[in-house]
Design an enzyme around this catalytic site. Structure first.
Site, PDB file in Angstrom:
ATOM      1  N   ILE A 529      16.350  15.410   7.909  1.00 35.46           N
ATOM      2  CA  ILE A 529      16.531  16.920   9.161  1.00 35.46           C
ATOM      3  C   ILE A 529      15.525  17.663   9.065  1.00 35.46           C
ATOM      4  CG2 ILE A 529      19.203  16.851   9.196  1.00 35.46           C
ATOM      5  CD1 ILE A 529      19.193  18.557   7.432  1.00 35.46           C
ATOM      6  N   VAL A 531      11.837  17.856   7.218  1.00 35.48           N
ATOM      7  CA  VAL A 531      10.285  18.228   6.446  1.00 35.48           C
ATOM      8  C   VAL A 531       9.803  18.501   6.243  1.00 35.48           C
ATOM      9  CG1 VAL A 531       8.390  16.124   5.792  1.00 35.48           C
ATOM     10  CG2 VAL A 531      10.312  15.829   7.580  1.00 35.48           C
ATOM     11  N   GLY A 533       6.868  20.578   2.545  1.00 34.56           N
ATOM     12  CA  GLY A 533       5.656  20.579   2.053  1.00 34.56           C
ATOM     13  C   GLY A 533       6.105  19.727   0.777  1.00 34.56           C
ATOM     14  N   GLY A 535       8.928  17.165   0.824  1.00 35.46           N
ATOM     15  CA  GLY A 535       9.381  16.009   1.224  1.00 35.46           C
ATOM     16  C   GLY A 535      10.049  16.096   1.880  1.00 35.46           C
ATOM     17  N   ASP A 647       7.360  33.095   1.552  1.00 38.10           N
ATOM     18  CA  ASP A 647       7.011  31.951   2.738  1.00 38.10           C
ATOM     19  C   ASP A 647       8.134  32.446   3.756  1.00 38.10           C
ATOM     20  OD1 ASP A 647       5.881  30.344   4.226  1.00 38.10           O
ATOM     21  OD2 ASP A 647       6.964  28.886   3.132  1.00 38.10           O
TER      22      ASP A 647
END
Ligand code: NAG
Ligand code: NAG
Ligand code: NAG
Ligand code: NAG
Ligand code: NAG
Ligand code: NAG
Ligand code: NAG
Ligand code: NAG
Length: 848
Positions: A529, A531, A533, A535, A647
């Site tokens: 569902i 992707v 950094g 994985g 972030d």
């Protein structure tokens, strides 16, 4: 109400890191510090001397040493040694007659050789007062997720020069024994406790002078954590921030005394509370009209069937005349101060900068599970003050002993989920002991190292207040410690000022790789569902029907390992309605997985642009922003350390099936240290388009960097376009620049998402845009705090709601939309509120 109370409490329990600050030896010459079970004198982390306990103890009682030192414990003294009692035993401590003392008992429920600490049930009686009964330190600590417990009592003065403290193993439990790690006796000068007014009955006063008390809460309202060595009068108390106990949407505003206002105690003894308590206050806000519409509310869990003293500390440092501010105080809905007797601080003290406090008594009886104390403040209209506002500087709650001279309540109940998690944890370590231990324990050991370094950094800074925190370049969890005190919000119930175990991972389930494979159909691509950094993220099902999101690390990514550990560390300690919850993790054969709540509605971005999903209403967008702001606000202020997300972006704000926004992805929440290479990463991390220019230039990370990124999110929500769009003309590429430009030119209207344009109340839009603009200020110091942002957004929402009329209609609209989007997704079990409930139950301290 009850569920909410729980939620509130769980908030309070989550955020302790390392906080073993004790009073540094002042001239409290009559204090007695006993390092129970030790044969030698010892010095604690703050240089206080603790003496052996044997000479105060009758009979022969064995000692034991803890086999594991939790990383929150900085020094062997006083917690690593314990005195064990298999039969009744009494300490006889020298005291001054007719003097009130604080008695603090330290319990570290760890593994002691030859003993099963689960069997320790005991009572403690001091000077004829039952302090604890059928007490289980491990149950209490587990329920509160603390590594150890400190219980504080204040006993009425007695006519004797000996204080007897008796430990007695419970005779109802098998193999029961009693233990204690430390005993601290600190004299209280003067009379800290006088008489108070019974709430609801202004003519009934109760004398607390001769009562025996247990400290339940002690808060520096809107202020920072005050460590014992910063306490006034050498009383070595902890004062915690009040944020976790705030209840309801409104959190008010933080007020701080102007440096030019001297805090002048006059006739009030300084030991009542330190200056810091009186220099900060929580107020309602600058807008009188708004202030009339809500209450400032705090909520505290307590034991039923006791009477409590609620002590409120006040100090006016802005207004100078009486009748400028007058407010009502309610405790459990009963008027403590109101009408013409509204609280008017200047009328009480006569001058600006002079502290005072008021004591109110309240009986909490067990009607319909009443087990909380709720304090409400709101402006008094009857009093006709100049400003409609209310402020509070500090708060303490003490439990009074009952007619039977008892202070003990029941042990907290362990939730079913925690019991299960713990059982699994135990079994796992059991199975893996000997053979596969590296795999399982490797992770845990890693965290210990990380934690130890945190402590080292923190310790160094604390010792030397002149060391600016920026110079300590490794900022795992960025601290505010240039003030040399740490922020803390903990205490759960009681001032069991205790410490989250590093193995709070006990809260976190440990999954096996086969379980992960089963959950995701062997990591089938069709279940991907997302992707990142780190994985890929898979959808999965555990426990037959519980939907989860599983983030699988990419073994090649070195960064992945660090981020993996950061997330576990952070999330296992942070639980909040607006933070994505970590359910567990798996570490096996170099495979690492993190298991989260499944967020049925995906990311915020998916609902804004380049999407087939229905467009969100303006109100819904506002609500989502408020939720996310609340999550970030909690990160910045709710934990003992300021945690910087680093972030913040629309793909890191997730939505559950009820549109509750949750901040996710804590992988960058620290600058990944490259421990092996012993060098310090100064790499700027984050996402372009959201990156704080100041941080970028100076590489100085503060929580205001998150505020900047959040400003970009706000414009993104308003304009429904990406933060960076290289396809547009040069001046429009960066949303932050372009929106600021338009806002300054007064043409922001032109770039608003056409779907909501015209549906936004102009006042609301103005407030929203102003807020976003302020977040994007060049200098971090000019930007508002996340708390201020939250406040402004709430205000904007109110403006929108007022213009839209009834809330009800929008409610209907929202459930329609979610029905549509969810399709047959209704079986999802981990509803956000339910999860909140589960986690809150985990740490639900039904008792202390
Ligand atoms: C503590 O020391 C200070 C100065 O060192 C002195 O003024 C004060 O009276 C002392 N307090 C007590 C309780 O001895
Ligand atoms: C400790 O005692 C508890 C309860 O009596 C029991 O369930 C547990 O198995 C014991 N643990 C050990 C290691 O003996
Ligand atoms: C503090 O008070 C001084 C003198 O009244 C005033 O000049 C100054 O602006 C005030 N500072 C703040 C931050 O309000
Ligand atoms: C106080 O009043 C509110 C609303 O009127 C109610 O929900 C709450 O349960 C009351 N609290 C107590 C302690 O009675
Ligand atoms: C404020 O609290 C009091 C007492 O709990 C309650 O009666 C009143 O309705 C509350 N007001 C608001 C606006 O919530
Ligand atoms: C409080 O007292 C009531 C009535 O005596 C009793 O039913 C209730 O169980 C008690 N609650 C607790 C928590 O002890
Ligand atoms: C002692 O506490 C335990 C755990 O809370 C409880 O299960 C037990 O019933 C209590 N025993 C007595 C005699 O109250
Ligand atoms: C920019 O244009 C390209 C090609 O038209 C398109 O694939 C891409 O998605 C666009 N980027 C954005 C951010 O709109």
């Amino acid at each position: 109400m009850n569920a909410n109370t729980r939620k509130l409490l769980f908030l309070s329990c989550v955020s302790i890191l390392f906080n073993a600050l004790y009073v540094s030896s002042s001239n409290t010459t009559n204090s007695l510090l006993l390092n129970c079970g030790s044969e030698n004198e010892g010095t604690d982390a703050d240089g206080r001397k603790w003496e052996p306990d044997a000479k105060y103890l009758g009979g022969n009682h064995p000692q034991a040493r803890a086999q594991i030192q939790d990383s929150s414990i900085l020094s062997d003294v006083p917690l690593m040694d314990a005195r064990i009692f298999r039969s009744e035993a009494t300490y006889k401590l020298p005291i001054k007659p007719q003097t009130r003392y604080f008695l603090r008992l330290y319990f570290y429920p760890s593994d002691y050789a030859g003993l099963n600490v689960s069997n320790s049930y005991f009572s403690v009686v001091a000077a004829g007062v039952t302090l604890l009964n059928n007490f289980s330190a491990p149950i209490t600590a587990q329920a509160l997720t603390f590594a150890y417990l400190v219980k504080e009592y204040s006993l009425a003065p007695i006519d004797s020069d000996t204080l007897s403290i008796t430990f007695k193993p419970s005779d109802k439990a098998v193999d029961a024994f009693a233990f204690v790690n430390g005993i601290e006796v600190v004299p209280i000068p003067g009379d800290l406790f006088g008489s108070g007014i019974m709430t609801g009955f202004s003519d009934i006063t109760i004398d607390a002078k001769d009562s025996n008390l247990e400290t339940m809460y002690r808060l520096n309202v809107a202020g920072q954590y005050i460590a014992p060595n910063k306490d006034s009068g050498g009383l070595a108390r902890n004062w915690y921030n009040d944020a976790p106990y705030l209840y309801g949407a409104a959190v008010g505003v933080n007020r701080m005394a102007n440096k030019t206002v001297q805090i002048n105690y006059a006739d009030l003894p300084e030991y009542v509370a330190p200056v810091d308590v009186y220099q900060t206050a929580r107020g309602m806000g600058p807008d009188s009209a708004m202030n009339l519409k809500f209450n400032l509310t705090w909520m505290f869990l307590v034991d039923a069937n006791f009477t409590y003293i609620v002590r409120l500390h006040f100090c006016e440092f802005e207004l100078t005349r009486s009748n400028q501010k007058g407010f009502n105080i309610y405790i459990n809905n009963q008027t403590a101060q109101g009408g013409m007797e509204a609280a008017d601080i200047i009328a009480w003290t006569g001058q600006i900068g002079k502290p005072t406090y008021k004591d109110y008594m309240i009986s909490v009886n067990d009607r319909q599970g009443d087990d909380h104390i709720q304090v409400d403040l709101n402006p008094s209209t009857l009093y006709k003050p100049e400003y409609y506002d209310a402020t509070l500087n500090g708060l303490e709650i003490f439990k009074m002993s009952d007619q039977k001279n008892n202070l003990a309540g029941p042990n907290p109940e362990l939730s079913a989920m925690l019991t299960k998690a713990l059982a699994e944890e135990k079994q796992k370590t059991f199975q893996s002991s000997g053979v596969g231990i590296e795999g399982a324990a490797g992770g845990a050991a890693g965290f210990c190292v990380v934690a130890a370094i945190c402590i080292a950094v923190y310790q160094r800074k604390r010792r030397d207040p002149n060391v600016e925190s920026h110079t300590s370049s490794w900022l795992p969890v960025y601290t505010n410690s240039y003030t040399s005190t740490s922020k803390s919000t903990i205490s759960g119930k009681s001032t069991t000022s205790s410490h989250l175990s590093t193995l709070a991972q006990g809260l976190c389930r440990h999954f096996t790789l086969p379980e992960m494979k089963k959950a995701t159909k062997n990591f089938d691509e069709s279940n991907v569902i997302g992707v990142g950094g780190f994985g890929k993220v898979y959808k999965g099902i555990i426990d037959q029907n519980v939907k989860v999101a599983i983030k699988k690390s990419n073994p090649q990514s070195e960064q992945g390992v660090n981020e993996f550990q950061t997330e576990i560390e952070m999330l296992s300690k942070l639980r909040h309605k607006h933070l994505v919850s970590l359910i567990g993790f798996c570490e096996e054969n170099e495979e690492m997985c993190l298991v989260y709540d499944y967020m049925a509605l995906g990311t915020l971005r998916e609902h804004l642009y380049n999407t087939k999903r229905p467009k969100l209403s303006w109100k819904r967008r506002l609500e989502i922003c408020i939720g996310a702001a609340r999550g970030l606000h909690y990160l910045h202020t709710g934990a003992q350390y300021t945690i910087i997300h680093r972030d913040v972006k629309t793909t890191n704000i997730l939505l559950n099936e009820n549109w509750v926004a949750k901040v996710s992805d804590f992988g960058l929440s620290k600058t990944g240290p490259n421990l092996d290479k012993g060098h310090v990463s100064t790499v700027v991390k984050g996402s372009f388009g959201y990156l704080d220019p100041e941080y970028f230039k100076r590489q100085q990370l503060t929580e205001k960097s998150d505020v900047y990124s959040f400003g970009v999110v706000l414009f993104e929500v308003l304009c429904a376009r990406p933060a960076l769009n290289p396809n547009l003309s040069k001046e429009q590429v960066s949303l932050a620049d372009w929106a600021l430009h338009c806002q300054r030119k007064g043409i922001l209207e032109d770039i608003i998402d056409p779907h909501i344009k015209g549906k936004i109340n102009p006042e609301c839009l103005k407030k929203f845009a102003e807020t976003a603009q302020k977040c994007l200020e060049e200098a971090g110091t000019e930007r508002p705090s996340m708390g201020d942002v939250l406040w402004s957004l709430e205000f904007a929402l109110q403006l929108q709601e007022n213009s839209e009329g009834s809330r009800h209609s929008t409610q209907v609209e929202s459930s329609d939309i979610s029905g549509e989007i969810l399709g047959n997704n209704h079986e999802t079990n981990l509803d956000s509120d339910e999860t909140g409930e589960i986690f809150s139950q985990i740490v639900n301290p039904k008792g202390r």
